[in-house]
Motif scaffolding. Structure first.
Motif, mmCIF file in Angstrom:
data_model
loop_
_atom_site.group_PDB
_atom_site.id
_atom_site.type_symbol
_atom_site.label_atom_id
_atom_site.label_comp_id
_atom_site.label_asym_id
_atom_site.label_seq_id
_atom_site.Cartn_x
_atom_site.Cartn_y
_atom_site.Cartn_z
ATOM 1 N N VAL A 131 0.845 -1.193 0.000
ATOM 2 C CA VAL A 131 0.000 0.000 0.000
ATOM 3 C C VAL A 131 0.880 1.243 0.000
ATOM 4 O O VAL A 131 1.535 1.540 1.007
ATOM 5 C CB VAL A 131 -0.938 0.027 1.226
ATOM 6 N N PRO A 132 0.951 1.969 -1.107
ATOM 7 C CA PRO A 132 1.794 3.162 -1.180
ATOM 8 C C PRO A 132 1.395 4.196 -0.125
ATOM 9 O O PRO A 132 0.221 4.531 0.011
ATOM 10 C CB PRO A 132 1.545 3.688 -2.598
ATOM 11 N N GLY A 133 2.378 4.675 0.620
ATOM 12 C CA GLY A 133 2.119 5.705 1.620
ATOM 13 C C GLY A 133 1.223 5.244 2.745
ATOM 14 O O GLY A 133 0.698 6.078 3.494
ATOM 15 N N ALA A 134 1.035 3.937 2.879
ATOM 16 C CA ALA A 134 0.161 3.391 3.926
ATOM 17 C C ALA A 134 -1.221 4.032 3.896
ATOM 18 O O ALA A 134 -1.873 4.210 4.922
ATOM 19 C CB ALA A 134 0.804 3.583 5.307
ATOM 20 N N ASP A 135 -1.676 4.374 2.698
ATOM 21 C CA ASP A 135 -2.988 5.000 2.519
ATOM 22 C C ASP A 135 -4.070 3.919 2.533
ATOM 23 O O ASP A 135 -4.148 3.105 1.604
ATOM 24 C CB ASP A 135 -3.011 5.755 1.192
ATOM 25 N N GLU A 184 -11.925 -2.556 0.715
ATOM 26 C CA GLU A 184 -10.741 -2.064 1.424
ATOM 27 C C GLU A 184 -9.628 -3.091 1.334
ATOM 28 O O GLU A 184 -9.869 -4.294 1.157
ATOM 29 C CB GLU A 184 -11.065 -1.760 2.886
ATOM 30 N N CYS A 185 -8.403 -2.602 1.476
ATOM 31 C CA CYS A 185 -7.227 -3.467 1.460
ATOM 32 C C CYS A 185 -6.108 -2.778 2.225
ATOM 33 O O CYS A 185 -5.737 -1.645 1.902
ATOM 34 C CB CYS A 185 -6.789 -3.770 0.030
ATOM 35 N N ASP A 186 -5.576 -3.454 3.236
ATOM 36 C CA ASP A 186 -4.489 -2.869 4.025
ATOM 37 C C ASP A 186 -3.133 -3.449 3.637
ATOM 38 O O ASP A 186 -2.138 -3.249 4.339
ATOM 39 C CB ASP A 186 -4.744 -3.086 5.517
#
Length: 282
Positions: free
Chosen positions: A190-194, A219-221
């Motif tokens: 996830v880029p930038g933990a967004d 959603e996806c973490d």
């Protein structure tokens, strides 16, 4: 006014008719399906129509004005022709159809068409399907043009959007399965933990029982992946998929995530009715 073979007229006026319906469906991928309600397969005009009792059409009627004619068809799934998976994959959306009548004891008379057009909404429930049959006047009832709105009217990655979606797509592998909606996956960052980075993205299954199907992401973490709706089949460990970035159609995400504000297809700064009634800001 269309000409009707006298043989059909005589059959419709007869107490014991040899009439029966036939269906011809041409999907957008080129697959052609042919059915008849007769108790045996029929060869008509060099094409074979398979016997089936799984179709039940509502009353066929055609109007003389430009209103949309009403016709639904309900049927049971057949593993060799129409499957629930094909319906969920959208293979029948927009398919062209012809419904007609034939004389089973006089096939040389050909097919007398009763209705033609395209398939509209198709719904699958409990081992059966219900399809809306739209006549040739249906497009005349659809709105044309675009509405002014704050959200972007383009679809992420299409010609109007212009974003190269391949540059924002990652390939993942299922490592654990919770349900038809929730899986654990590897290979996703996830880029930038967004937490909203993949939200609204359209996941495409590459392998496994859902291969070829797509589903929007809730959603996806980076580890746990939740889909908007359940998949047709339960995913399996080892299934692979492509997961592109998502877009909520706002100008904020368009600019911050994709740097594509110059091609934004909305009017985010247009005053709305609430701004008018608020009055001046002191």
């Amino acid at each position: 006014m269309r000409a009707v073979d006298p043989a059909f007229t005589a059959a419709r006026q007869s107490a014991s008719s040899s009439l029966c319906k036939v269906w011809r469906i041409e999907r957008r991928d080129g697959v052609v399906l042919r059915f008849t309600e007769h108790d045996t397969d029929l060869e008509i005009g060099g094409e074979r129509y398979a016997s089936t009792a799984s179709f039940d059409a509502s009353t066929i009627k055609a109007s003389g004005d430009l209103t949309v004619d009403d016709l639904d068809v309900q049927g049971a799934f057949d593993s060799s022709t129409i499957t629930e998976r094909d319906l969920l994959a959208g293979n029948f959306s927009g398919a062209r159809f012809i419904v007609g009548e034939i004389l089973w004891d006089n096939l040389a008379a050909g097919i007398d068409p009763l209705r033609w057009g395209t398939l509209g909404h198709v719904k699958a429930t409990g081992g059966a399907f219900l399809a809306e049959l739209l006549g040739p006047t249906a497009p005349l009832q659809q709105p044309y043009g675009e509405l002014v709105q704050p959200q972007c009217r383009a679809t992420l990655g299409d010609v109007r959007c212009g974003v190269n979606l391949a540059a924002y797509t990652q390939t993942g592998t299922v490592t654990a399965v919770t349900s038809k909606r929730v899986v654990t996956a590897s290979g996703i960052t996830v880029p930038g933990a967004d937490p909203s980075y993949f939200q609204h993205g359209l996941l495409a299954w590459l392998t496994g029982p859902n291969a070829g199907l797509q589903m929007e992401v809730a959603e996806c973490d980076g580890t746990t992946l939740t889909l908007m709706l359940e998949m047709f089949s339960l995913p399996e460990v080892g299934d692979t998929f492509d997961l592109p970035a998502g877009c909520d159609q706002s100008i904020v995400i368009c600019n911050a995530r994709f740097g594509n504000q110059r091609r934004f297809r909305g009017e985010p700064y247009k005053p709305v009715s609430d701004d008018v009634i608020k009055g001046p800001v002191r």
